[in-house]
Design a protein around this motif. Structure first.
Motif, PDB file in Angstrom:
ATOM      1  N   ARG A  72      -2.348  13.439  -3.804  1.00  0.00           N
ATOM      2  CA  ARG A  72      -1.804  12.943  -5.069  1.00  0.00           C
ATOM      3  C   ARG A  72      -0.385  12.413  -4.891  1.00  0.00           C
ATOM      4  N   SER A  73       0.431  13.139  -4.132  1.00  0.00           N
ATOM      5  CA  SER A  73       1.802  12.701  -3.864  1.00  0.00           C
ATOM      6  C   SER A  73       1.807  11.385  -3.100  1.00  0.00           C
ATOM      7  N   GLN A  91      -0.498   9.089  -3.161  1.00  0.00           N
ATOM      8  CA  GLN A  91      -0.924   8.015  -4.058  1.00  0.00           C
ATOM      9  C   GLN A  91       0.237   7.550  -4.933  1.00  0.00           C
ATOM     10  N   MET A  92       1.020   8.481  -5.428  1.00  0.00           N
ATOM     11  CA  MET A  92       2.158   8.109  -6.275  1.00  0.00           C
ATOM     12  C   MET A  92       3.205   7.341  -5.477  1.00  0.00           C
ATOM     13  N   THR A 141       5.156   6.112 -12.265  1.00  0.00           N
ATOM     14  CA  THR A 141       4.253   7.186 -12.708  1.00  0.00           C
ATOM     15  C   THR A 141       5.059   8.205 -13.505  1.00  0.00           C
TER      16      THR A 141
END
Length: 208
Positions: free
Chosen positions: A131-132, A134-135, A163
């Motif tokens: 997730r990190s 992707q951000m 984000t």
């Protein structure tokens, strides 16, 4: 409950006679300084000084408190003790002096090797999950070189613009990825300095 401006005005007035005291707002709360050195925090309208034995010895009944979740225990100076200007100023001044003594006696540390040296992909860094990653990619940060050039604070601010849901856990993770520290340690021991740097960066962006 965030600390009110009237509370800070009163505290700074009470401390006006003890030396060069100042404060800086930080996400609704405040960091208290003596001669430019951070000596404590003001959170929820209460003062939390660094938990040092020199200061504890001066307090009739030292009480510990936690200024924010997962923080180390501080010495709690509740608002009902602020009327005693002499004691309040003495505790703040001795905190600064004790910090100077601590810095003078602490052995010099060898520079910490930078984490991720020789690593090119962000995915290979510690602390950063899918997730990190992707951000970071959404914010145009794809390599360790880019991340290192920006630094954790600026990188987090860039991600936050793209984000908005990104939490402060990402900031701790980014700092840990660059320093080799677990994000939990960063959150506990470097939270204040990172939040102050982020506040300063955001203020500069607004003024630009």
């Amino acid at each position: 409950m965030a600390t009110s401006q009237s509370t800070m005005d009163f505290l700074l007035d009470q401390l006006s006679g003890c030396g060069p005291v100042s404060a800086r707002k930080m996400f609704g709360e405040y960091c208290l300084y003596f001669a430019g050195k951070p000596v404590g925090l003001v959170c929820d309208n209460q003062l939390f000084l660094k938990n040092l034995p020199q200061v504890r010895a001066l307090m009739p009944e030292p009480v510990e408190g936690i200024p924010y979740p997962k923080a180390r225990p501080h010495l709690l100076v509740s608002a009902d003790l602020w009327d005693d200007r002499h004691s309040l100023g003495l505790w703040v001044r001795v905190t600064a002096e004790a910090l100077d003594e601590l810095a003078a006696t602490r052995p010099l540390k060898k520079p910490r090797p930078q984490a991720g040296r020789g690593v090119k992909a962000v995915a290979e860094l510690p602390n950063l999950g899918p997730r990190s990653q992707q951000m970071l990619q959404a914010a145009g940060i794809n390599t360790v070189a880019q991340l290192r050039k920006l630094g954790a604070v600026a990188a987090y601010a860039r991600v936050k613009r793209v984000t908005p849901a990104a939490s402060l856990n990402l900031l701790w993770a980014l700092e840990g990825a660059l320093t080799g520290l677990p994000w939990q340690v960063v959150s506990r021991e470097h939270r204040t300095s990172l939040l102050l740097a982020l506040e300063q960066l955001q203020s500069a962006s607004k003024d630009a």
